[in-house]
Design a protein around this motif. Sequence first.
Motif, PDB file in Angstrom:
ATOM      1  N   LEU A  24       8.334 -23.357   9.353  1.00 43.46           N
ATOM      2  CA  LEU A  24       7.353 -24.194   9.436  1.00 43.46           C
ATOM      3  C   LEU A  24       6.636 -24.504  10.713  1.00 43.46           C
ATOM      4  O   LEU A  24       5.610 -24.477  11.094  1.00 43.46           O
ATOM      5  N   LEU A  25       7.751 -24.833  11.653  1.00 40.70           N
ATOM      6  CA  LEU A  25       7.262 -25.498  12.833  1.00 40.70           C
ATOM      7  C   LEU A  25       6.658 -23.933  13.697  1.00 40.70           C
ATOM      8  O   LEU A  25       6.048 -24.088  14.408  1.00 40.70           O
ATOM      9  N   CYS A  26       7.588 -22.724  13.318  1.00 42.59           N
ATOM     10  CA  CYS A  26       7.028 -21.635  14.139  1.00 42.59           C
ATOM     11  C   CYS A  26       5.581 -21.253  13.545  1.00 42.59           C
ATOM     12  O   CYS A  26       4.801 -20.854  14.356  1.00 42.59           O
ATOM     13  N   ALA A 213       5.678 -30.592  21.150  1.00 41.77           N
ATOM     14  CA  ALA A 213       6.409 -31.522  20.403  1.00 41.77           C
ATOM     15  C   ALA A 213       7.066 -30.892  19.285  1.00 41.77           C
ATOM     16  O   ALA A 213       8.094 -31.175  18.893  1.00 41.77           O
ATOM     17  N   ALA A 214       6.444 -29.413  18.534  1.00 41.69           N
ATOM     18  CA  ALA A 214       7.181 -28.510  17.823  1.00 41.69           C
ATOM     19  C   ALA A 214       8.482 -28.221  18.573  1.00 41.69           C
ATOM     20  O   ALA A 214       9.469 -28.027  17.708  1.00 41.69           O
ATOM     21  N   LEU A 215       8.388 -27.506  19.712  1.00 37.75           N
ATOM     22  CA  LEU A 215       9.657 -27.230  20.385  1.00 37.75           C
ATOM     23  C   LEU A 215      10.883 -28.083  20.451  1.00 37.75           C
ATOM     24  O   LEU A 215      11.931 -27.652  20.129  1.00 37.75           O
ATOM     25  N   VAL A 216      10.260 -29.259  20.734  1.00 35.19           N
ATOM     26  CA  VAL A 216      11.521 -30.366  20.946  1.00 35.19           C
ATOM     27  C   VAL A 216      11.769 -30.826  19.458  1.00 35.19           C
ATOM     28  O   VAL A 216      13.205 -31.001  19.240  1.00 35.19           O
ATOM     29  N   VAL A 228      19.224 -22.167  19.976  1.00 38.28           N
ATOM     30  CA  VAL A 228      18.791 -21.291  20.801  1.00 38.28           C
ATOM     31  C   VAL A 228      17.946 -20.424  20.276  1.00 38.28           C
ATOM     32  O   VAL A 228      16.852 -19.845  20.924  1.00 38.28           O
ATOM     33  N   LEU A 229      17.980 -19.672  19.132  1.00 41.59           N
ATOM     34  CA  LEU A 229      17.220 -18.915  18.282  1.00 41.59           C
ATOM     35  C   LEU A 229      15.727 -19.085  18.157  1.00 41.59           C
ATOM     36  O   LEU A 229      14.628 -18.651  18.566  1.00 41.59           O
ATOM     37  N   TYR A 230      15.608 -20.420  17.863  1.00 41.98           N
ATOM     38  CA  TYR A 230      14.303 -21.117  17.756  1.00 41.98           C
ATOM     39  C   TYR A 230      13.768 -21.472  19.088  1.00 41.98           C
ATOM     40  O   TYR A 230      12.538 -21.176  19.309  1.00 41.98           O
ATOM     41  N   SER A 231      14.438 -21.888  20.129  1.00 36.96           N
ATOM     42  CA  SER A 231      13.953 -22.400  21.212  1.00 36.96           C
ATOM     43  C   SER A 231      13.336 -21.233  22.126  1.00 36.96           C
ATOM     44  O   SER A 231      12.243 -21.575  22.993  1.00 36.96           O
ATOM     45  N   SER A 232      14.074 -20.370  22.038  1.00 38.95           N
ATOM     46  CA  SER A 232      13.891 -18.932  22.736  1.00 38.95           C
ATOM     47  C   SER A 232      13.025 -17.857  22.026  1.00 38.95           C
ATOM     48  O   SER A 232      11.755 -17.440  22.853  1.00 38.95           O
ATOM     49  N   TYR A 436       6.098  -9.003  31.937  1.00 38.10           N
ATOM     50  CA  TYR A 436       7.132  -9.157  31.423  1.00 38.10           C
ATOM     51  C   TYR A 436       8.256 -10.065  32.015  1.00 38.10           C
ATOM     52  O   TYR A 436       8.607 -10.868  31.057  1.00 38.10           O
ATOM     53  N   PHE A 437       8.301 -10.135  33.293  1.00 39.04           N
ATOM     54  CA  PHE A 437       9.508 -11.011  33.853  1.00 39.04           C
ATOM     55  C   PHE A 437       9.091 -12.322  33.690  1.00 39.04           C
ATOM     56  O   PHE A 437       9.834 -13.290  33.550  1.00 39.04           O
ATOM     57  N   ILE A 438       7.562 -12.649  34.006  1.00 38.75           N
ATOM     58  CA  ILE A 438       7.167 -14.137  34.209  1.00 38.75           C
ATOM     59  C   ILE A 438       6.918 -14.581  32.710  1.00 38.75           C
ATOM     60  O   ILE A 438       7.207 -15.749  32.598  1.00 38.75           O
ATOM     61  N   THR A 439       6.633 -13.875  31.764  1.00 41.99           N
ATOM     62  CA  THR A 439       6.948 -14.392  30.445  1.00 41.99           C
ATOM     63  C   THR A 439       8.116 -14.929  29.874  1.00 41.99           C
ATOM     64  O   THR A 439       8.476 -15.803  29.168  1.00 41.99           O
ATOM     65  N   THR A 440       8.975 -13.976  30.342  1.00 40.23           N
ATOM     66  CA  THR A 440      10.714 -14.255  30.012  1.00 40.23           C
ATOM     67  C   THR A 440      10.865 -15.705  30.806  1.00 40.23           C
ATOM     68  O   THR A 440      11.554 -16.439  30.251  1.00 40.23           O
ATOM     69  N   ALA A 441      10.548 -15.834  32.160  1.00 39.34           N
ATOM     70  CA  ALA A 441      10.685 -16.953  32.735  1.00 39.34           C
ATOM     71  C   ALA A 441      10.202 -18.195  31.948  1.00 39.34           C
ATOM     72  O   ALA A 441      10.564 -19.234  31.956  1.00 39.34           O
ATOM     73  N   PHE A 442       8.751 -17.887  31.583  1.00 41.79           N
ATOM     74  CA  PHE A 442       8.148 -18.903  30.918  1.00 41.79           C
ATOM     75  C   PHE A 442       9.076 -19.407  29.586  1.00 41.79           C
ATOM     76  O   PHE A 442       9.066 -20.905  29.367  1.00 41.79           O
ATOM     77  N   SER A 443       9.518 -18.727  28.899  1.00 46.51           N
ATOM     78  CA  SER A 443      10.149 -18.852  27.866  1.00 46.51           C
ATOM     79  C   SER A 443      11.421 -19.650  28.099  1.00 46.51           C
ATOM     80  O   SER A 443      11.882 -20.690  27.491  1.00 46.51           O
ATOM     81  N   LEU A 444      12.199 -19.247  29.061  1.00 47.11           N
ATOM     82  CA  LEU A 444      13.387 -19.735  29.489  1.00 47.11           C
ATOM     83  C   LEU A 444      13.128 -21.333  29.938  1.00 47.11           C
ATOM     84  O   LEU A 444      14.037 -22.039  29.650  1.00 47.11           O
ATOM     85  N   MET A 445      12.192 -21.496  30.664  1.00 41.76           N
ATOM     86  CA  MET A 445      11.922 -22.914  31.323  1.00 41.76           C
ATOM     87  C   MET A 445      11.809 -23.744  30.148  1.00 41.76           C
ATOM     88  O   MET A 445      12.183 -25.009  30.384  1.00 41.76           O
ATOM     89  N   PHE A 446      11.154 -23.667  29.117  1.00 35.74           N
ATOM     90  CA  PHE A 446      11.013 -24.393  27.966  1.00 35.74           C
ATOM     91  C   PHE A 446      12.333 -24.743  27.310  1.00 35.74           C
ATOM     92  O   PHE A 446      12.740 -25.952  27.288  1.00 35.74           O
ATOM     93  N   ALA A 447      13.232 -23.770  26.990  1.00 34.31           N
ATOM     94  CA  ALA A 447      14.489 -24.035  26.422  1.00 34.31           C
ATOM     95  C   ALA A 447      15.226 -24.727  27.541  1.00 34.31           C
ATOM     96  O   ALA A 447      16.154 -25.977  26.951  1.00 34.31           O
TER      97      ALA A 447
END
Length: 550
Positions: A24-26, A213-216, A228-232, A436-447
């Motif tokens: 549901l959060l996804c 808010a959904a991520l946290v 980890v699966l959800y956050s990333s 590709y790499f900046i999107t990976t970094a974008f995702s990593l930074m949130f988690a």
Amino acid sequence: MKNYADAVAFLGQWGCFQQTVFLLLCASIMPNGYGAFILIFLTDTPSHYYCLVPDVNLTDKWRESVIPITVVEGNQEQSRCSRYRLDVVKNLSAQGFIPGRDINLTDLEQEDCVDGWSYSKDVYQSTIVTQFDLVCSEQWKQPVTTTIFFMGVFCGSFFSGHMSDRYGRKPVLFLTIGLQTAFTFAQVFSTSWIMFLILLFFNGLGQMSNFVAALVLGAEILTGNIRVLYSSLGSNLSFAIGYMVLPLCAYFLRDWKSLLLVLSVPCLVFIPLWWVIPESPRWLLSQGRVEEAEAIVRKAAKWNKVQAPRVIFEDCNINASKNEKEKFNVFDLFRRKIIRTTTLLLCIVSFTVSATYYSVSYNTAQLHVDPYISCFISAVVEIPAYFSSWMALRYLPRRLSVVGTLILAAMPLYFVHLVPGNLSGLSLTLEMVSKYFITTAFSLMFAFTTELYPTVLRNTATATTSTVSRMGSCITPFLLSLSVYYNYVPYITLASLALLSAFAALFLPESFKQPLPESIQQMHQRGRIKCPCITGNKTSVPVEPLDGPL
């Protein structure tokens, strides 16, 4: 003394409760995918447009010649911003003069497009550019439109974080979803560019705030590998799916109002989720509301068909009575040296990641003749990037992952402007590698950010760094517009910022295989800045297992 993960370990990691929250959060994140990039189509300019010539008495020859011919990049094409004075042309046509034979057209006086413009409808039936004539002398309004949207995102990120830590994750999640849905729908009825801009700003207030808010909320409810699966992967794949839906909808709905309408109405299905998605038990505990937290966990136990202990949080390492009295705000991110240093470093990295991500995304969407194909390719590239971030979060130190992806994102940008014009495919490949790499970094930074801060400051910190990152996205339209003067400036600027941020990220604390801190004291234990060559920091806090099977 138990931490939160140990206290709720009896629930398991992937029962009915966790599956429901995860999915549901996804789903609630998906609208952010198309909401973040819908301006690609709303503010796009048709490839061909010229001054509108009213239905007046002109010969066919004069009607064909009333628009001056100009040379653009060595090619002759009709002027987009001027025409020969219509009253003079009417007079000459009535007298029987033939353009090019009896009259030298270059001698005629020109005027602006006082009657508006005629736009090609080969790609779009209408955009806000054609609706409000944002061309020629009004062309400056196009990048301003995108910037105002990101200013709304900027303000929303700032206020929603503090509100979420004070009033709860769940109320802010649904408030921001409501803002995004209501104002996206209201934009359909815009009668002027100013009205559209005001509604767009309020739309931006909820745009990425509900993502944070959904991520946290998910990161605090879920534990272990599922967190980890959800956050990333889970949250970001949902964003990417929404992103891919955008060009598909835009392809079949070439009118900007229809596109906004179709993408806003389905969000109404999220209203009933208020009674299904729970508040974060971690946040409730941090506020001293132990009974409410236990009620949620007992409900989860029923969903998972497991027996809950008589007292769940009796030995949990949370000082409820202290947190109940003490309120935290954004200033607490800068009062203590360790937290202040971590926050400033994260802000630097987040600013660069956001600026590079949105610049490359908005630019690659224009690299193909067909904007729908361009946007879809740009969205598809994010899928493997999110899988990469998930694998990195599972098996690699956070700091090493962020530094590596920033460096690898910068390298292709240094070489794009060196590619000859006849090798457009190579330019596209280099930009997609960087994407590709900046999107990976974008995702990593949130988690990474959610893992560094304690529960009482987690959403404030995530929203604050997100707010600073939005400053990076605000400069995107103007940075890309510099390519008109010097094609290499955007690429060199972004690549240099990425390398600078990679160096700054070396000094961030490590959170790999560490539990989420529940208090500021726990953050201090792990947050002492050490030599960048050290990949981890020892702490006496029990470690939440991240190695077990999914």
